[in-house]
Design an enzyme around this catalytic site. Structure first.
Site, PDB file in Angstrom:
ATOM      1  N   THR A   1       0.818  -1.223   0.000  1.00  0.00           N
ATOM      2  CA  THR A   1       0.000   0.000   0.000  1.00  0.00           C
ATOM      3  C   THR A   1       0.851   1.272   0.000  1.00  0.00           C
ATOM      4  OG1 THR A   1      -0.097  -0.103   2.405  1.00  0.00           O
ATOM      5  CG2 THR A   1      -1.970  -1.038   1.202  1.00  0.00           C
TER       6      THR A   1
ATOM      7  N   ASP B   1       0.870  -9.128   9.016  1.00  0.00           N
ATOM      8  CA  ASP B   1       1.555  -7.999   9.651  1.00  0.00           C
ATOM      9  C   ASP B   1       3.014  -8.381   9.880  1.00  0.00           C
ATOM     10  OD1 ASP B   1       0.370  -5.401  11.490  1.00  0.00           O
ATOM     11  OD2 ASP B   1       2.440  -6.064  11.818  1.00  0.00           O
TER      12      ASP B   1
ATOM     13  N   SER C   1       8.586   3.864   7.945  1.00  0.00           N
ATOM     14  CA  SER C   1       9.634   4.415   7.076  1.00  0.00           C
ATOM     15  C   SER C   1       9.973   5.873   7.365  1.00  0.00           C
ATOM     16  CB  SER C   1       9.199   4.261   5.612  1.00  0.00           C
ATOM     17  OG  SER C   1       8.178   5.195   5.315  1.00  0.00           O
TER      18      SER C   1
ATOM     19  N   THR D   1      18.520   1.235   2.853  1.00  0.00           N
ATOM     20  CA  THR D   1      18.426   2.703   2.743  1.00  0.00           C
ATOM     21  C   THR D   1      19.761   3.435   2.885  1.00  0.00           C
ATOM     22  OG1 THR D   1      17.615   4.650   3.950  1.00  0.00           O
ATOM     23  CG2 THR D   1      17.734   2.628   5.196  1.00  0.00           C
TER      24      THR D   1
ATOM     25  N   GLU E   1      20.071   5.893   4.598  1.00  0.00           N
ATOM     26  CA  GLU E   1      20.175   6.324   6.005  1.00  0.00           C
ATOM     27  C   GLU E   1      21.237   5.518   6.754  1.00  0.00           C
ATOM     28  OE1 GLU E   1      18.370   8.880   7.803  1.00  0.00           O
ATOM     29  OE2 GLU E   1      17.979   9.499   5.754  1.00  0.00           O
TER      30      GLU E   1
ATOM     31  N   TYR F   1      15.545   4.590  13.227  1.00  0.00           N
ATOM     32  CA  TYR F   1      15.162   3.977  11.948  1.00  0.00           C
ATOM     33  C   TYR F   1      16.384   3.352  11.274  1.00  0.00           C
ATOM     34  CZ  TYR F   1      14.086   3.955   6.896  1.00  0.00           C
ATOM     35  OH  TYR F   1      13.942   3.604   5.569  1.00  0.00           O
TER      36      TYR F   1
ATOM     37  N   LYS G   1      17.233  -0.539  10.343  1.00  0.00           N
ATOM     38  CA  LYS G   1      17.500  -0.951   8.960  1.00  0.00           C
ATOM     39  C   LYS G   1      18.886  -1.598   8.828  1.00  0.00           C
ATOM     40  CE  LYS G   1      13.929   0.172   6.272  1.00  0.00           C
ATOM     41  NZ  LYS G   1      13.306  -0.688   5.273  1.00  0.00           N
TER      42      LYS G   1
HETATM   43  P1  NAP Z   1       5.849   3.952   2.721  1.00  0.00           P
HETATM   44  O1  NAP Z   1       5.136   4.689   1.641  1.00  0.00           O
HETATM   45  O2  NAP Z   1       5.914   4.531   4.084  1.00  0.00           O
HETATM   46  O3  NAP Z   1       5.207   2.482   2.809  1.00  0.00           O
HETATM   47  C1  NAP Z   1       5.487   1.613   3.869  1.00  0.00           C
HETATM   48  C2  NAP Z   1       4.632   0.391   3.735  1.00  0.00           C
HETATM   49  O4  NAP Z   1       4.903  -0.493   4.829  1.00  0.00           O
HETATM   50  C3  NAP Z   1       3.121   0.657   3.758  1.00  0.00           C
HETATM   51  O5  NAP Z   1       2.483  -0.190   2.841  1.00  0.00           O
HETATM   52  C4  NAP Z   1       2.754   0.272   5.181  1.00  0.00           C
HETATM   53  O6  NAP Z   1       1.425  -0.127   5.339  1.00  0.00           O
HETATM   54  C5  NAP Z   1       3.660  -0.931   5.372  1.00  0.00           C
HETATM   55  N1  NAP Z   1       3.817  -1.314   6.777  1.00  0.00           N
HETATM   56  C6  NAP Z   1       4.269  -0.567   7.808  1.00  0.00           C
HETATM   57  N2  NAP Z   1       4.232  -1.279   8.950  1.00  0.00           N
HETATM   58  C7  NAP Z   1       3.758  -2.517   8.633  1.00  0.00           C
HETATM   59  C8  NAP Z   1       3.488  -3.698   9.389  1.00  0.00           C
HETATM   60  N3  NAP Z   1       3.693  -3.761  10.699  1.00  0.00           N
HETATM   61  N4  NAP Z   1       3.012  -4.775   8.728  1.00  0.00           N
HETATM   62  C9  NAP Z   1       2.761  -4.728   7.379  1.00  0.00           C
HETATM   63  N5  NAP Z   1       2.986  -3.622   6.627  1.00  0.00           N
HETATM   64  C10 NAP Z   1       3.475  -2.534   7.249  1.00  0.00           C
HETATM   65  O7  NAP Z   1       7.369   3.665   2.273  1.00  0.00           O
HETATM   66  P2  NAP Z   1       8.037   3.733   0.823  1.00  0.00           P
HETATM   67  O8  NAP Z   1       8.536   5.109   0.590  1.00  0.00           O
HETATM   68  O9  NAP Z   1       7.158   3.074  -0.150  1.00  0.00           O
HETATM   69  O10 NAP Z   1       9.340   2.847   1.072  1.00  0.00           O
HETATM   70  C11 NAP Z   1       9.327   1.438   0.893  1.00  0.00           C
HETATM   71  C12 NAP Z   1      10.488   0.812   1.643  1.00  0.00           C
HETATM   72  O11 NAP Z   1      11.719   1.355   1.179  1.00  0.00           O
HETATM   73  C13 NAP Z   1      10.475   1.050   3.143  1.00  0.00           C
HETATM   74  O12 NAP Z   1      11.005  -0.100   3.749  1.00  0.00           O
HETATM   75  C14 NAP Z   1      11.438   2.206   3.340  1.00  0.00           C
HETATM   76  O13 NAP Z   1      11.989   2.171   4.634  1.00  0.00           O
HETATM   77  C15 NAP Z   1      12.453   1.916   2.269  1.00  0.00           C
HETATM   78  N6  NAP Z   1      13.145   3.073   1.699  1.00  0.00           N
HETATM   79  C16 NAP Z   1      12.431   4.108   1.185  1.00  0.00           C
HETATM   80  C17 NAP Z   1      13.116   5.167   0.586  1.00  0.00           C
HETATM   81  C18 NAP Z   1      12.365   6.335  -0.023  1.00  0.00           C
HETATM   82  O14 NAP Z   1      13.006   7.357  -0.278  1.00  0.00           O
HETATM   83  N7  NAP Z   1      11.080   6.208  -0.299  1.00  0.00           N
HETATM   84  C19 NAP Z   1      14.515   5.147   0.521  1.00  0.00           C
HETATM   85  C20 NAP Z   1      15.192   4.060   1.048  1.00  0.00           C
HETATM   86  C21 NAP Z   1      14.499   3.010   1.617  1.00  0.00           C
HETATM   87  P3  NAP Z   1       0.239   0.947   5.694  1.00  0.00           P
HETATM   88  O15 NAP Z   1      -0.149   1.549   4.352  1.00  0.00           O
HETATM   89  O16 NAP Z   1      -0.791   0.100   6.302  1.00  0.00           O
HETATM   90  O17 NAP Z   1       0.841   1.969   6.609  1.00  0.00           O
HETATM   91  O1  G4F Z   2      11.874  13.766   3.572  1.00  0.00           O
HETATM   92  P1  G4F Z   2      12.512  13.284   4.805  1.00  0.00           P
HETATM   93  O2  G4F Z   2      11.643  13.087   5.992  1.00  0.00           O
HETATM   94  O3  G4F Z   2      13.309  11.992   4.407  1.00  0.00           O
HETATM   95  P2  G4F Z   2      14.539  11.193   5.087  1.00  0.00           P
HETATM   96  O4  G4F Z   2      14.668  11.505   6.513  1.00  0.00           O
HETATM   97  O5  G4F Z   2      15.717  11.432   4.229  1.00  0.00           O
HETATM   98  O6  G4F Z   2      14.037   9.683   4.960  1.00  0.00           O
HETATM   99  C1  G4F Z   2      13.519   9.183   3.728  1.00  0.00           C
HETATM  100  O7  G4F Z   2      14.580   8.758   2.908  1.00  0.00           O
HETATM  101  C2  G4F Z   2      15.364   7.673   3.444  1.00  0.00           C
HETATM  102  C3  G4F Z   2      16.473   7.366   2.437  1.00  0.00           C
HETATM  103  O8  G4F Z   2      17.575   8.175   2.715  1.00  0.00           O
HETATM  104  C4  G4F Z   2      14.461   6.480   3.655  1.00  0.00           C
HETATM  105  F1  G4F Z   2      15.188   5.433   4.121  1.00  0.00           F
HETATM  106  C5  G4F Z   2      13.349   6.837   4.616  1.00  0.00           C
HETATM  107  O9  G4F Z   2      12.457   5.722   4.721  1.00  0.00           O
HETATM  108  C6  G4F Z   2      12.571   8.029   4.070  1.00  0.00           C
HETATM  109  O10 G4F Z   2      11.900   7.632   2.905  1.00  0.00           O
HETATM  110  O11 G4F Z   2      13.677  14.326   5.237  1.00  0.00           O
HETATM  111  C7  G4F Z   2      14.704  14.725   4.357  1.00  0.00           C
HETATM  112  C8  G4F Z   2      15.520  15.854   4.986  1.00  0.00           C
HETATM  113  C9  G4F Z   2      15.958  15.580   6.418  1.00  0.00           C
HETATM  114  O12 G4F Z   2      17.302  15.985   6.588  1.00  0.00           O
HETATM  115  C10 G4F Z   2      15.063  16.460   7.277  1.00  0.00           C
HETATM  116  O13 G4F Z   2      15.671  16.921   8.479  1.00  0.00           O
HETATM  117  O14 G4F Z   2      14.688  17.007   5.053  1.00  0.00           O
HETATM  118  C11 G4F Z   2      14.842  17.615   6.315  1.00  0.00           C
HETATM  119  N1  G4F Z   2      13.632  18.387   6.625  1.00  0.00           N
HETATM  120  C12 G4F Z   2      13.596  19.750   6.760  1.00  0.00           C
HETATM  121  N2  G4F Z   2      12.356  20.131   7.068  1.00  0.00           N
HETATM  122  C13 G4F Z   2      12.386  17.919   6.839  1.00  0.00           C
HETATM  123  C14 G4F Z   2      11.588  19.025   7.122  1.00  0.00           C
HETATM  124  N3  G4F Z   2      11.898  16.655   6.798  1.00  0.00           N
HETATM  125  C15 G4F Z   2      10.563  16.505   7.041  1.00  0.00           C
HETATM  126  N4  G4F Z   2      10.030  15.257   6.962  1.00  0.00           N
HETATM  127  N5  G4F Z   2       9.748  17.553   7.349  1.00  0.00           N
HETATM  128  C16 G4F Z   2      10.206  18.841   7.413  1.00  0.00           C
HETATM  129  O15 G4F Z   2       9.473  19.778   7.691  1.00  0.00           O
END
Ligand code: NAP
Ligand code: G4F
Length: 365
Positions: free
Chosen positions: A12, A60, A86, A129, A131, A153, A157
């Site tokens: 989702t 879950d 996430s 990630t 991170e 987080y 990870k």
């Molecule tokens: P997202 O939009 O936050 O989606 C997270 C998904 O995990 C949702 O479907 C959520 O379900 C599900 N989930 C959370 N807790 C769960 C549980 N206990 N059991 C089953 N499902 C659960 O994240 P995304 O951006 O698509 O990212 C996908 C993955 O890549 C994550 O693991 C994230 O940490 C990793 N990642 C993301 C980025 C990025 O920039 N987007 C970068 C690096 C790594 P619900 O809809 O029910 O909440």
């Molecule tokens: O958009 P963010 O919350 O993403 P962040 O922390 O980089 O994490 C995302 O990317 C990761 C990959 O590097 C994933 F693993 C993780 O699951 C997620 O998808 O924040 C990006 C940056 C941070 O440095 C934060 O401090 O933006 C800065 N920021 C500044 N103002 C903010 C804000 N972040 C958020 N969320 N909200 C603010 O108002």
């Protein structure tokens, strides 16, 4: 040829929805895990529900019995483990839950595969990630850069990354981590900084919000387009040998640069004044009549500062380019910001129009 079966956890979410579309397009049978909640929020995959070869199941990541049963029932050829809590900032408020889902959850998936004796046939992709690099020890970051996780987080990870590597070496399983840098889209969660900015720029341009409050404007990210990145997840599992890959664009920008460009696409030109907590984004020129020059539309709030923040992410995608033939820049930063703002301008207009109509008809007061 036998139709391949994929199981996606986190179906989702942003990536889960794009990956489902991608795999269905490749002829896979796709199974997704959803969790029970009092409000069904499945906006990102609503268009796929009911289509042939797409199936949803309740389970879950914190419930090993549900995962063992489901893996046995589905008998997947490939598992994409995308489910996670996430949000980095949320992980400071809910560290134990984050560890349970993001760290032990990975172990539960691996053990579900072993319990069902699928370790020789089922490949596993783990959503790792950038991170992990956290308080970075070199720039840019590649597969050989040391890790220094800098949030609950990232620590969770890191366990996921190492347990995947351990099962690969101990049991000869085909399991790999994609070390993905930030990737965004019009489906990005609304509290991540990019989407928070594009939605606010659209609301401000349409006179529905006065000011956007952000945290660290200097933070640097390597932002790509989620739709491009899910292809890479698949490519990692089609590679001859199980290996980990950095997935990134190799280009970085500050949060401030993202905001400047997003407001530009919403018809508002900004200049920046002040430093740190006193910095403001001020309108220089606007093609939107409701926004006046001199108006402060971006301000800093300490509420969005993190106890420890990762501030310099830049990925080196050379290995993915070389070994997977993946193009890291098929969607540029400029195109990404533009498509997100365009989408949110329409979304805000639509919602506002609906609200005005509902108010007029007395459906809402
Ligand atoms: P997202 O939009 O936050 O989606 C997270 C998904 O995990 C949702 O479907 C959520 O379900 C599900 N989930 C959370 N807790 C769960 C549980 N206990 N059991 C089953 N499902 C659960 O994240 P995304 O951006 O698509 O990212 C996908 C993955 O890549 C994550 O693991 C994230 O940490 C990793 N990642 C993301 C980025 C990025 O920039 N987007 C970068 C690096 C790594 P619900 O809809 O029910 O909440
Ligand atoms: O958009 P963010 O919350 O993403 P962040 O922390 O980089 O994490 C995302 O990317 C990761 C990959 O590097 C994933 F693993 C993780 O699951 C997620 O998808 O924040 C990006 C940056 C941070 O440095 C934060 O401090 O933006 C800065 N920021 C500044 N103002 C903010 C804000 N972040 C958020 N969320 N909200 C603010 O108002």
């Amino acid at each position: 040829m036998k139709q391949k079966i994929a199981l996606i956890t986190g179906v989702t979410g942003q990536d889960g929805s794009y990956l489902s579309e991608f795999l269905l397009g490749k002829g896979y049978e796709v199974h997704g895990i959803i969790r029970r909640s009092s409000v069904d929020y499945r906006e990102r995959i609503a268009h796929l529900e009911g289509t042939p070869h797409f199936h949803l199941h309740y389970a879950d990541m914190s419930d090993s019995m549900s995962l063992v049963k489901l893996v046995g029932q589905v008998q997947p050829d490939e598992i994409y483990n995308l489910a996670a809590q996430s949000h980095v900032q949320v992980s400071f408020d809910a560290p134990e839950f984050t560890a349970d889902v993001d760290a032990v959850g990975v172990l539960r998936i691996l053990e579900a595969v072993r319990t069902n004796h699928l370790e020789k046939t089922c490949k596993i992709y783990q959503a790792s990630t950038s991170e992990l690099y956290g308080k970075v020890e070199e720039v840019p970051q590649s597969e050989t850069t040391p890790f220094h996780p800098y949030s609950p987080y990232a620590v969770a990870k890191l366990y996921g990354y190492w347990i995947i590597k351990e099962y690969r070496e101990a049991y000869n399983m085909f399991c790999c981590s994609g070390i993905l840098f930030n990737h965004e889209s019009e489906r990005r969660g609304e509290t991540f900084v990019t989407r928070k900015i594009t939605l606010a720029a659209a609301r401000i341009a349409q006179g529905l919000q006065d000011c956007l409050y952000l945290g660290n404007l200097d933070s640097l990210r390597d932002w790509g387009y989620a739709k491009d990145y899910v292809e890479c997840m698949w490519l990692i599992l089609q590679h001859e040998t199980p290996e980990d890959f950095v997935i990134a664009t190799g280009v970085q920008h500050t949060v401030r640069e993202f905001a400047t460009l997003a407001f530009h696409h919403a018809g508002i030109e900004l200049r920046w004044e002040g430093k740190g907590i006193d910095e403001k984004g001020i309108v220089v020129e606007s093609r939107e009549p409701r926004v006046k020059s001199g108006q402060v539309v971006v301000a800093v709030s300490p509420d969005f500062y993190r106890p420890t923040d990762v501030v310099n992410l830049l990925g080196d995608p050379s290995k993915a380019k070389r070994e997977l033939g993946w193009d890291p820049q098929s969607t540029s930063f400029e195109q990404l910001v533009e498509l997100m703002v365009k989408h949110d301008m329409q979304k805000v207009t639509r919602e506002h129009f609906n609200l005005a109509e509902y108010l007029e008809k007395g459906i809402v007061k």
